[in-house]
Design an enzyme around this catalytic site. Sequence first.
Site, PDB file in Angstrom:
ATOM      1  N   CYS A 119      46.973  41.225  48.669  1.00 53.72           N
ATOM      2  CA  CYS A 119      46.941  41.067  47.216  1.00 53.72           C
ATOM      3  C   CYS A 119      48.123  40.194  46.812  1.00 53.72           C
ATOM      4  O   CYS A 119      49.256  40.430  47.243  1.00 53.72           O
ATOM      5  CB  CYS A 119      47.030  42.432  46.535  1.00 53.72           C
ATOM      6  SG  CYS A 119      47.155  42.326  44.733  1.00 53.72           S
ATOM      7  N   CYS A 158      42.256  45.520  43.493  1.00 54.33           N
ATOM      8  CA  CYS A 158      43.259  46.042  44.419  1.00 54.33           C
ATOM      9  C   CYS A 158      43.504  47.495  44.036  1.00 54.33           C
ATOM     10  O   CYS A 158      43.714  47.812  42.866  1.00 54.33           O
ATOM     11  CB  CYS A 158      44.547  45.236  44.293  1.00 54.33           C
ATOM     12  SG  CYS A 158      45.933  45.935  45.232  1.00 54.33           S
ATOM     13  N   CYS A 173      47.505  47.856  42.686  1.00 59.75           N
ATOM     14  CA  CYS A 173      48.022  47.319  41.409  1.00 59.75           C
ATOM     15  C   CYS A 173      46.923  46.986  40.400  1.00 59.75           C
ATOM     16  O   CYS A 173      47.213  46.451  39.337  1.00 59.75           O
ATOM     17  CB  CYS A 173      48.895  46.096  41.661  1.00 59.75           C
ATOM     18  SG  CYS A 173      48.000  44.614  42.158  1.00 59.75           S
ATOM     19  N   CYS A 206      32.970  38.983  47.393  1.00 60.07           N
ATOM     20  CA  CYS A 206      33.133  37.595  46.958  1.00 60.07           C
ATOM     21  C   CYS A 206      34.416  37.537  46.127  1.00 60.07           C
ATOM     22  O   CYS A 206      34.455  38.041  45.009  1.00 60.07           O
ATOM     23  CB  CYS A 206      31.900  37.210  46.141  1.00 60.07           C
ATOM     24  SG  CYS A 206      31.830  35.490  45.655  1.00 60.07           S
TER      25      CYS A 206
END
Length: 182
Positions: free
Chosen positions: A95, A144, A147, A167
């Site tokens: 991330c 994510c 976060c 995707c």
Amino acid sequence: MNVLLRLAGLFAASVALISCQAQNGNEPKGSAPSARALDEQTGKPLAAVAKVIKTDEEWRQLLTAEQFRITRQKGTERPYQNEYNANQAAGVYHCVGCDFDLFSSETKYESGTGWPSFWRPLAPNRVKTEPDNSLFARRTEVLCNRCDAHLGHVFEDGPPPTGQRYCLNSAALKFKKGPPDP
């Protein structure tokens, strides 16, 4: 002029939506695999994840304008004109906001959509999903799990063994060469 800008924005969003739809002609059902199913596929137990919480101002200081637009405002980058779509190096995609390791290059494949696509996250606790009914379509958003950064969407038209296609936006990711952290 304002009307033209709005129409141009709507057109761009429509193109992005159509480009990220199923490539086999079937409409994606929009449901992601359960944590249990991912746990069985990955062989890794679902562990608690410490959350990263920041203000918009803190995110703006950490991220580029494009990264902020994608991850915090649920934007979409242009297909085929992003950093990781054609990346074939071995490594792990993290991330961009909190450096959480999310996807392995071992599950990345060419989906023909113009965005990096994966058939499974590193572990079930890496990402979470939420319904996304924006842009006149039913999709499943991928975030994510640490976060809450918007990463992209998951569709049910991927390859075996999962049948999933995550995707994702390159701007939401940071690639690191080499094996996953232990």
